[in-house]
Design a protein around this motif. Sequence first.
Motif, PDB file in Angstrom:
ATOM      1  N   ASP A 187       0.834  -1.206   0.000  1.00 56.71           N
ATOM      2  CA  ASP A 187       0.000   0.000   0.000  1.00 56.71           C
ATOM      3  C   ASP A 187       0.868   1.256   0.000  1.00 56.71           C
ATOM      4  O   ASP A 187       0.566   2.240  -0.692  1.00 56.71           O
ATOM      5  CB  ASP A 187      -0.929   0.012   1.215  1.00 56.71           C
ATOM      6  N   ASP A 188       1.950   1.227   0.795  1.00 57.87           N
ATOM      7  CA  ASP A 188       2.864   2.370   0.825  1.00 57.87           C
ATOM      8  C   ASP A 188       3.555   2.555  -0.526  1.00 57.87           C
ATOM      9  O   ASP A 188       3.838   3.688  -0.944  1.00 57.87           O
ATOM     10  CB  ASP A 188       3.918   2.182   1.924  1.00 57.87           C
ATOM     11  N   ALA A 189       3.842   1.440  -1.191  1.00 59.24           N
ATOM     12  CA  ALA A 189       4.458   1.521  -2.524  1.00 59.24           C
ATOM     13  C   ALA A 189       3.521   2.235  -3.492  1.00 59.24           C
ATOM     14  O   ALA A 189       3.943   3.121  -4.253  1.00 59.24           O
ATOM     15  CB  ALA A 189       4.791   0.123  -3.035  1.00 59.24           C
ATOM     16  N   VAL A 190       2.245   1.866  -3.464  1.00 58.12           N
ATOM     17  CA  VAL A 190       1.267   2.500  -4.354  1.00 58.12           C
ATOM     18  C   VAL A 190       1.097   3.977  -3.997  1.00 58.12           C
ATOM     19  O   VAL A 190       1.019   4.846  -4.888  1.00 58.12           O
ATOM     20  CB  VAL A 190      -0.083   1.760  -4.281  1.00 58.12           C
ATOM     21  N   ALA A 191       1.079   4.281  -2.705  1.00 57.61           N
ATOM     22  CA  ALA A 191       0.936   5.677  -2.268  1.00 57.61           C
ATOM     23  C   ALA A 191       2.094   6.540  -2.766  1.00 57.61           C
ATOM     24  O   ALA A 191       1.910   7.734  -3.040  1.00 57.61           O
ATOM     25  CB  ALA A 191       0.846   5.744  -0.749  1.00 57.61           C
ATOM     26  N   ALA A 192       3.264   5.948  -2.907  1.00 57.66           N
ATOM     27  CA  ALA A 192       4.438   6.697  -3.369  1.00 57.66           C
ATOM     28  C   ALA A 192       4.285   7.166  -4.804  1.00 57.66           C
ATOM     29  O   ALA A 192       4.996   8.077  -5.251  1.00 57.66           O
ATOM     30  CB  ALA A 192       5.687   5.832  -3.240  1.00 57.66           C
ATOM     31  N   LEU A 193       3.361   6.561  -5.548  1.00 59.24           N
ATOM     32  CA  LEU A 193       3.160   6.915  -6.956  1.00 59.24           C
ATOM     33  C   LEU A 193       2.287   8.157  -7.125  1.00 59.24           C
ATOM     34  O   LEU A 193       2.090   8.614  -8.265  1.00 59.24           O
ATOM     35  CB  LEU A 193       2.509   5.746  -7.701  1.00 59.24           C
ATOM     36  N   ALA A 194       1.789   8.715  -6.036  1.00 59.05           N
ATOM     37  CA  ALA A 194       0.853   9.844  -6.114  1.00 59.05           C
ATOM     38  C   ALA A 194       1.364  11.017  -6.948  1.00 59.05           C
ATOM     39  O   ALA A 194       0.571  11.652  -7.671  1.00 59.05           O
ATOM     40  CB  ALA A 194       0.489  10.309  -4.703  1.00 59.05           C
ATOM     41  N   PRO A 195       2.666  11.352  -6.898  1.00 55.11           N
ATOM     42  CA  PRO A 195       3.129  12.492  -7.711  1.00 55.11           C
ATOM     43  C   PRO A 195       3.094  12.245  -9.221  1.00 55.11           C
ATOM     44  O   PRO A 195       3.224  13.201 -10.001  1.00 55.11           O
ATOM     45  CB  PRO A 195       4.587  12.699  -7.238  1.00 55.11           C
ATOM     46  N   LEU A 196       2.951  10.996  -9.651  1.00 57.85           N
ATOM     47  CA  LEU A 196       2.941  10.704 -11.080  1.00 57.85           C
ATOM     48  C   LEU A 196       1.563  11.013 -11.679  1.00 57.85           C
ATOM     49  O   LEU A 196       0.539  10.829 -11.009  1.00 57.85           O
ATOM     50  CB  LEU A 196       3.282   9.240 -11.335  1.00 57.85           C
ATOM     51  N   PRO A 197       1.517  11.437 -12.929  1.00 62.43           N
ATOM     52  CA  PRO A 197       0.214  11.702 -13.555  1.00 62.43           C
ATOM     53  C   PRO A 197      -0.521  10.396 -13.809  1.00 62.43           C
ATOM     54  O   PRO A 197       0.098   9.357 -14.041  1.00 62.43           O
ATOM     55  CB  PRO A 197       0.593  12.383 -14.876  1.00 62.43           C
ATOM     56  N   PRO A 198      -1.854  10.408 -13.746  1.00 58.57           N
ATOM     57  CA  PRO A 198      -2.611   9.197 -14.075  1.00 58.57           C
ATOM     58  C   PRO A 198      -2.289   8.740 -15.497  1.00 58.57           C
ATOM     59  O   PRO A 198      -2.256   9.544 -16.427  1.00 58.57           O
ATOM     60  CB  PRO A 198      -4.074   9.654 -13.960  1.00 58.57           C
ATOM     61  N   SER A 199      -2.022   7.449 -15.623  1.00 58.82           N
ATOM     62  CA  SER A 199      -1.625   6.914 -16.924  1.00 58.82           C
ATOM     63  C   SER A 199      -1.691   5.401 -16.865  1.00 58.82           C
ATOM     64  O   SER A 199      -1.852   4.814 -15.785  1.00 58.82           O
ATOM     65  CB  SER A 199      -0.194   7.349 -17.261  1.00 58.82           C
ATOM     66  N   PRO A 200      -1.554   4.734 -18.012  1.00 60.29           N
ATOM     67  CA  PRO A 200      -1.463   3.271 -17.977  1.00 60.29           C
ATOM     68  C   PRO A 200      -0.315   2.769 -17.119  1.00 60.29           C
ATOM     69  O   PRO A 200      -0.386   1.670 -16.567  1.00 60.29           O
ATOM     70  CB  PRO A 200      -1.261   2.901 -19.450  1.00 60.29           C
ATOM     71  N   VAL A 201       0.745   3.578 -16.973  1.00 61.63           N
ATOM     72  CA  VAL A 201       1.885   3.163 -16.149  1.00 61.63           C
ATOM     73  C   VAL A 201       1.480   3.049 -14.689  1.00 61.63           C
ATOM     74  O   VAL A 201       1.734   2.024 -14.036  1.00 61.63           O
ATOM     75  CB  VAL A 201       3.062   4.151 -16.303  1.00 61.63           C
ATOM     76  N   THR A 202       0.868   4.099 -14.153  1.00 65.58           N
ATOM     77  CA  THR A 202       0.469   4.053 -12.744  1.00 65.58           C
ATOM     78  C   THR A 202      -0.589   2.978 -12.515  1.00 65.58           C
ATOM     79  O   THR A 202      -0.609   2.324 -11.471  1.00 65.58           O
ATOM     80  CB  THR A 202      -0.049   5.427 -12.277  1.00 65.58           C
ATOM     81  N   LYS A 203      -1.467   2.803 -13.498  1.00 66.88           N
ATOM     82  CA  LYS A 203      -2.476   1.746 -13.393  1.00 66.88           C
ATOM     83  C   LYS A 203      -1.801   0.375 -13.328  1.00 66.88           C
ATOM     84  O   LYS A 203      -2.161  -0.483 -12.510  1.00 66.88           O
ATOM     85  CB  LYS A 203      -3.411   1.831 -14.594  1.00 66.88           C
ATOM     86  N   ALA A 204      -0.796   0.168 -14.190  1.00 65.81           N
ATOM     87  CA  ALA A 204      -0.098  -1.118 -14.220  1.00 65.81           C
ATOM     88  C   ALA A 204       0.735  -1.340 -12.962  1.00 65.81           C
ATOM     89  O   ALA A 204       0.785  -2.453 -12.428  1.00 65.81           O
ATOM     90  CB  ALA A 204       0.796  -1.195 -15.452  1.00 65.81           C
ATOM     91  N   LEU A 205       1.395  -0.292 -12.472  1.00 66.86           N
ATOM     92  CA  LEU A 205       2.196  -0.433 -11.252  1.00 66.86           C
ATOM     93  C   LEU A 205       1.313  -0.755 -10.047  1.00 66.86           C
ATOM     94  O   LEU A 205       1.689  -1.545  -9.176  1.00 66.86           O
ATOM     95  CB  LEU A 205       3.007   0.834 -10.998  1.00 66.86           C
ATOM     96  N   THR A 206       0.150  -0.144 -10.006  1.00 65.83           N
ATOM     97  CA  THR A 206      -0.792  -0.446  -8.920  1.00 65.83           C
ATOM     98  C   THR A 206      -1.250  -1.900  -9.003  1.00 65.83           C
ATOM     99  O   THR A 206      -1.302  -2.619  -7.989  1.00 65.83           O
ATOM    100  CB  THR A 206      -2.009   0.499  -9.004  1.00 65.83           C
ATOM    101  N   LYS A 207      -1.569  -2.339 -10.226  1.00 66.47           N
ATOM    102  CA  LYS A 207      -1.977  -3.732 -10.415  1.00 66.47           C
ATOM    103  C   LYS A 207      -0.826  -4.676 -10.083  1.00 66.47           C
ATOM    104  O   LYS A 207      -1.026  -5.754  -9.512  1.00 66.47           O
ATOM    105  CB  LYS A 207      -2.427  -3.936 -11.863  1.00 66.47           C
ATOM    106  N   PHE A 208       0.375  -4.260 -10.439  1.00 65.71           N
ATOM    107  CA  PHE A 208       1.567  -5.047 -10.130  1.00 65.71           C
ATOM    108  C   PHE A 208       1.692  -5.239  -8.620  1.00 65.71           C
ATOM    109  O   PHE A 208       1.970  -6.351  -8.143  1.00 65.71           O
ATOM    110  CB  PHE A 208       2.793  -4.314 -10.688  1.00 65.71           C
TER     111      PHE A 208
END
Length: 376
Positions: free
Chosen positions: A346-367
Motif C-alpha cells: 500500500d505504501d508503494a502504491v501511495a508513493a506513486l501519487a506524484p505521477l500523472p494518471p496513466s497506464p503506467v500508474t495503473k499497471a504499477l498499482t496492479k503489479f
Amino acid sequence: MRPCRRPSRRCSLLPLDRSADPVTHGTPLARRSKTLSASLGLGEKLFASSEERRFADAIEEGLAEVEAGLLREVSFADDMADVASRYLLEAGGKRIRPVLTLLTAQLGEGNNAAVITAAQAIEITHLASLYHDDVMDEAEMRRGVPSAQSVWGNSVAILTGDLLFARASKLVASLGEGAIKLQADTFERLCLGQLHETVGPRLDDDPIDHYLQVLADKTGSLISAAAQMGVIFSGAPQEYAEPVVVFGEKIGVAFQLIDDVIDLAEPESETGKAQGTDLRSGVATLPLLYLRRAAQSDPGAADLLDRIERHVVAGGTEEELAAAIAELRAHPVTGETLDEARRWADDAVAALAPLPPSPVTKALTKFAEAVVDRSK
C-alpha cells in the motif's frame, strides 16, 4: 573444479545446443513474455482503450527483446562458463525487474536500446546474486532444479556468479557514468544486506526492524534500481524518478514478506521447494520473528517456538518438523506477516501519487496487488 556432489547430466562440460529452442518449465523463452506479463497483472482485461493496449503491447515486445538479449549476454565461449551461466536463466524466473524497467520507461519515450540494455543488466545482476545466495544458504533447489552449487560445487557457483556480475557491469558501462554509479551503489547495498543477514542483529537492534532493513537492501534496492533505470534511460521527467524509486524498494520488501509466507505453504512439485526451506536452513523469517516476540507473553507461542527451534537445531523426525511448520502456518503471526506485506505494498502504491494518471500508474498499482496476492 570440484567434482559434482551427485550424478547429473548438467555436470557435462559440453555446451548447450544453441540450435534448440530454450525451454523453461515446458514454455519456450520466446513465448514466455505473454505468460510473464499476464502473471503480473498486465493481461488484456486490465487495458480497455487502444492507448492502453498499445502500452501493453510495448511491454510484451520489450520483454521479448530482453529475453533474446539475456540469452546472448550470458553466453560464453568457454564451455563450462557457458553451461553454468545459462543454467538458472533457462530454469525460469518471473523477470520482475526487467518488467519494472519497461513499465517505468513508458513514462518517457518508451522502449529504446538503452532501456533494453538496462533491463538486461539488472536481470543479469539479479541472476548472479542467486548463485551466491545459494552457496551461502546451502540451498539444494532453485527455480525447480538443483541449485548450481549442488550440481557443480561451491567454487564453480561462486565463479559463475562473478562472471555474471562482470557481464552485467559491461552492459552498465555502455550506458554511461550515471548508470555505473547507480549499479555500484545498488551492489553495495546488496552486499551489505547479505552481510547484515549473515551477522544478525546487534544486541541493541530490534530484530524485526533489522530484518526489514535486510530485505530493503537485499531485494528492494535492486528492484528500485530497475524502476529508476526505466525513468532515466527513457528520457522521462527527472521528478518521476523518486516516486518509482520508493515504489520499487517498498514493493521489493512486500515481495519478500510474501515469500516468507509461501515458504510455509505445502510442498509444490512445480518449484521443487520443500515446505519450510528457510526455517530448515536457520533463516529467521518474519513469521518466526513475530513468533519469538509473541513467545515472551504467550505460553502457546513459546511452546511452538521451542518445538520449531529444537527440531531445526537438534534434529527431529520429518513428521514432527512438518507438523510444527504447519502449525506456524496456521498461527496468527503468519496473518500478521501478510498484513505487513500489504502495508508495504500500500505504501508503494501511495508513493506513486506524484505521477500523472496513466497506464503506467495503473499497471504499477496492479503489479503491487499481484505481488501480495501471489501464491508462488
